[in-house]
Design a protein around this motif. Structure first.
Motif, mmCIF file in Angstrom:
data_model
loop_
_atom_site.group_PDB
_atom_site.id
_atom_site.type_symbol
_atom_site.label_atom_id
_atom_site.label_comp_id
_atom_site.label_asym_id
_atom_site.label_seq_id
_atom_site.Cartn_x
_atom_site.Cartn_y
_atom_site.Cartn_z
ATOM 1 N N ASN A 27 74.453 18.566 1.085
ATOM 2 C CA ASN A 27 74.491 20.009 1.321
ATOM 3 C C ASN A 27 75.899 20.534 1.057
ATOM 4 O OD1 ASN A 27 71.780 20.551 2.176
ATOM 5 N ND2 ASN A 27 72.250 19.451 4.066
ATOM 6 N N PRO A 28 76.066 21.332 0.003
ATOM 7 C CA PRO A 28 77.415 21.832 -0.310
ATOM 8 C C PRO A 28 77.882 22.886 0.672
ATOM 9 C CG PRO A 28 75.784 22.796 -1.786
ATOM 10 C CD PRO A 28 75.056 21.777 -0.957
ATOM 11 N N VAL A 29 79.181 22.994 0.799
ATOM 12 C CA VAL A 29 79.758 24.004 1.690
ATOM 13 C C VAL A 29 79.617 25.387 1.071
ATOM 14 C CG1 VAL A 29 81.889 24.803 2.758
ATOM 15 C CG2 VAL A 29 81.366 22.353 2.712
ATOM 16 N N ASP A 30 80.003 25.517 -0.199
ATOM 17 C CA ASP A 30 79.914 26.796 -0.910
ATOM 18 C C ASP A 30 78.560 26.878 -1.604
ATOM 19 O OD1 ASP A 30 80.168 29.063 -2.411
ATOM 20 O OD2 ASP A 30 81.902 28.396 -3.569
ATOM 21 N N GLU A 31 77.728 27.830 -1.173
ATOM 22 C CA GLU A 31 76.373 27.964 -1.706
ATOM 23 C C GLU A 31 76.288 28.966 -2.852
ATOM 24 O OE1 GLU A 31 73.676 26.378 -1.206
ATOM 25 O OE2 GLU A 31 73.831 25.335 0.728
ATOM 26 N N SER A 32 77.413 29.272 -3.480
ATOM 27 C CA SER A 32 77.384 30.198 -4.621
ATOM 28 C C SER A 32 76.504 29.627 -5.730
ATOM 29 C CB SER A 32 78.800 30.421 -5.163
ATOM 30 O OG SER A 32 79.625 30.989 -4.164
ATOM 31 N N GLU A 33 75.700 30.483 -6.339
ATOM 32 C CA GLU A 33 74.744 30.026 -7.342
ATOM 33 C C GLU A 33 75.440 29.592 -8.630
ATOM 34 O OE1 GLU A 33 71.740 32.925 -7.994
ATOM 35 O OE2 GLU A 33 70.957 32.823 -5.936
ATOM 36 N N LEU A 34 74.763 28.721 -9.370
ATOM 37 C CA LEU A 34 75.279 28.266 -10.653
ATOM 38 C C LEU A 34 75.112 29.356 -11.704
ATOM 39 C CD1 LEU A 34 73.778 24.647 -10.875
ATOM 40 C CD2 LEU A 34 75.964 25.353 -9.886
ATOM 41 N N GLY A 35 75.972 29.319 -12.715
ATOM 42 C CA GLY A 35 75.815 30.217 -13.849
ATOM 43 C C GLY A 35 74.806 29.649 -14.846
ATOM 44 N N TRP A 36 74.435 30.465 -15.824
ATOM 45 C CA TRP A 36 73.454 30.038 -16.810
ATOM 46 C C TRP A 36 73.889 28.828 -17.636
ATOM 47 C CZ3 TRP A 36 68.559 30.688 -16.865
ATOM 48 C CH2 TRP A 36 67.988 31.805 -16.247
ATOM 49 N N PRO A 37 75.187 28.682 -17.977
ATOM 50 C CA PRO A 37 75.556 27.475 -18.746
ATOM 51 C C PRO A 37 75.189 26.179 -18.032
ATOM 52 C CG PRO A 37 77.308 29.096 -18.870
ATOM 53 C CD PRO A 37 76.330 29.618 -17.868
ATOM 54 N N ARG A 38 75.463 26.083 -16.735
ATOM 55 C CA ARG A 38 75.111 24.874 -16.000
ATOM 56 C C ARG A 38 73.595 24.731 -15.870
ATOM 57 N NH1 ARG A 38 80.220 25.738 -13.560
ATOM 58 N NH2 ARG A 38 81.410 23.777 -13.276
ATOM 59 N N LEU A 39 72.899 25.837 -15.646
ATOM 60 C CA LEU A 39 71.444 25.758 -15.566
ATOM 61 C C LEU A 39 70.859 25.245 -16.877
ATOM 62 C CD1 LEU A 39 70.605 29.082 -13.656
ATOM 63 C CD2 LEU A 39 70.497 26.736 -12.761
ATOM 64 N N ALA A 40 71.419 25.705 -18.003
ATOM 65 C CA ALA A 40 70.935 25.247 -19.310
ATOM 66 C C ALA A 40 71.193 23.760 -19.499
ATOM 67 C CB ALA A 40 71.608 26.055 -20.425
ATOM 68 N N VAL A 41 72.370 23.311 -19.070
ATOM 69 C CA VAL A 41 72.678 21.872 -19.169
ATOM 70 C C VAL A 41 71.712 21.073 -18.304
ATOM 71 C CG1 VAL A 41 74.398 20.110 -18.589
ATOM 72 C CG2 VAL A 41 75.104 22.195 -19.765
ATOM 73 N N GLY A 42 71.414 21.581 -17.101
ATOM 74 C CA GLY A 42 70.482 20.880 -16.231
ATOM 75 C C GLY A 42 69.095 20.768 -16.831
ATOM 76 N N ILE A 43 68.584 21.873 -17.389
ATOM 77 C CA ILE A 43 67.258 21.851 -18.002
ATOM 78 C C ILE A 43 67.240 20.892 -19.185
ATOM 79 C CG2 ILE A 43 65.596 23.257 -19.285
ATOM 80 C CD1 ILE A 43 66.517 25.641 -17.525
ATOM 81 N N ALA A 44 68.300 20.919 -20.009
ATOM 82 C CA ALA A 44 68.364 20.020 -21.163
ATOM 83 C C ALA A 44 68.417 18.559 -20.726
ATOM 84 C CB ALA A 44 69.586 20.358 -22.024
ATOM 85 N N THR A 45 69.122 18.279 -19.631
ATOM 86 C CA THR A 45 69.219 16.901 -19.145
ATOM 87 C C THR A 45 67.871 16.403 -18.637
ATOM 88 O OG1 THR A 45 71.537 17.249 -18.530
ATOM 89 C CG2 THR A 45 70.415 15.361 -17.541
ATOM 90 N N PHE A 46 67.156 17.237 -17.899
ATOM 91 C CA PHE A 46 65.820 16.841 -17.449
ATOM 92 C C PHE A 46 64.875 16.649 -18.638
ATOM 93 C CE2 PHE A 46 67.028 18.668 -13.222
ATOM 94 C CZ PHE A 46 66.771 17.531 -12.479
#
Length: 376
Positions: free
Chosen positions: A341-360
């Motif tokens: 559970n991270p301390v800072d719950e700020s949402e990820l930006g689209w670049p990281r989301l895109a990397v995550g989707i590509a990795t999955f």
């Protein structure tokens, strides 16, 4: 961060950030080795308190954690990387043991060196060094990806622990330990995704090298002595690499290709979006607390695969049935612990989301319904 003088037998300078003085009443400050213990009363719930004070401590080089004790609320600040000084003997011993186990399994199981030969001439084990290099190469590259990302974000991470085992690969994989609070969802995502990305790159390289080498044929005496053989089926990614190189990825391959197979299968399992697995960390960072809903579906999906293989296909696939059933139980167990559970719950930006989707998506190319079966 502001520093303040704290009185006592030995007056020392300790960090007292403004956010700490605002949200935590400090009654006493004590030193415990390299740790600093702030005793008092929290004015916020634990997670809210850590969200407020952890960034300032992290910027000053400290991890901070909260404990409720009989003497009151306690915040414990520990310098980044404390406890890592000296030679990491446990890591070294486990690595050497795994080198030995993979050499033995590789020589006996994949290079078909008779046990009598290994007993009489132990150095014959070294014939399997390409297998050991391939298997440990993909596993360590994966874990060192996590390690590098953790150090980049200032998270206290250990060097990899490699786990020795017996057949079929001589190892159960490798893990790292993360200590202290995860500072943010960005850090959690970066650390989680770095392993699969690095491991997949190493896997593709190892597979390509293995396919370029001449296959190791099964000796006649092995075929005569055993009427049944274990077959590791090819995931799509392995078949695509073979097709791109114009090579045959049939039943007879060089043992180095098995290192690529291990990398693909371990990547697939690590990307399951549950618990402390890489996929659990990534989806926790991508989806926030909604990740728990997704994680709750994973054990059932794995049990469904096992049931489909057993009740529908029913073609002697008990090895794969047992494999998916085991991971269903394992996913059920680790789902209760949840991801970091991270301390800072700020949402990820689209670049990281895109990397995550590509990795999955890349991980999905490592999936196969029947990873292993016995034929003959």
């Amino acid at each position: 961060m502001a520093d303040s003088q704290v009185g006592g037998p030995a007056t020392e300078t300790v960090p007292l950030p403004k956010s700490l003085r605002t949200f935590f009443r400090v009654d006493d400050v004590r030193h415990d080795g390299d740790r600093i213990r702030y005793v008092g009363e929290s004015l916020l719930p634990e997670r809210a308190l850590l969200r407020e004070v952890a960034p300032a401590f992290h910027e000053a080089g400290y991890d901070v954690d909260f404990r409720a004790t009989a003497e009151g609320d306690v915040l414990v600040a520990r310098p980044h990387g404390s406890g890592r000084e000296g030679v990491p003997w446990l890591n070294v011993v486990m690595l050497l043991a795994t080198v030995a186990s993979t050499l033995f399994v590789g020589a006996y199981g994949w290079y078909y060196v008779p046990l009598s030969t290994l007993t009489e001439s132990p150095l014959t084990l070294l014939r399997a060094w390409p297998f050991t290099a391939a298997v440990l190469g993909v596993l360590l590259t994966h874990e060192l990806g996590h390690y590098a990302a953790g150090r980049y974000h200032g998270v206290d991470v250990s060097l990899p622990y490699v786990i020795p085992f017996v057949f079929p690969f001589g190892t159960l994989g490798a893990v790292i330990r993360m200590r202290g609070r995860m500072p943010s969802r960005k850090a959690l995502f970066d650390i989680g995704v770095a392993g699969p990305v690095a491991g997949l790159v190493a896997t593709v390289v190892v597979t390509a090298v293995g396919l370029s080498l001449d296959p190791v044929a099964v000796p006649d005496h092995v075929l005569r002595e055993s009427s049944r053989m274990i077959v590791f089926n090819n995931p799509p990614l392995l078949s695509w690499i073979a097709a791109a190189l114009g090579r045959d990825a049939g039943a007879s391959v060089h043992p180095v290709v098995i290192g690529g197979w291990v990398g693909m299968f371990f990547t697939l399992l690590n990307l399951l979006p549950v618990g402390q697995l890489d996929g659990g960390h990534m989806t926790r960072a991508m989806l926030g607390e909604r990740q728990e809903t997704l994680a709750s579906l994973v054990p059932g999906a794995l049990f469904a695969i096992a049931a489909y293989l057993h009740w529908v296909l029913d073609k002697g696939l008990q090895e794969s049935v047992g494999l998916w059933a085991f991971w269903g139980l394992f996913a059920l167990f680790i789902a209760f612990n949840g991801p970091a559970n991270p301390v800072d719950e700020s949402e990820l930006g689209w670049p990281r989301l895109a990397v995550g989707i590509a990795t999955f998506a890349a991980g999905a190319t490592c999936f196969l319904l029947v990873p292993v079966e016995i034929v003959g």
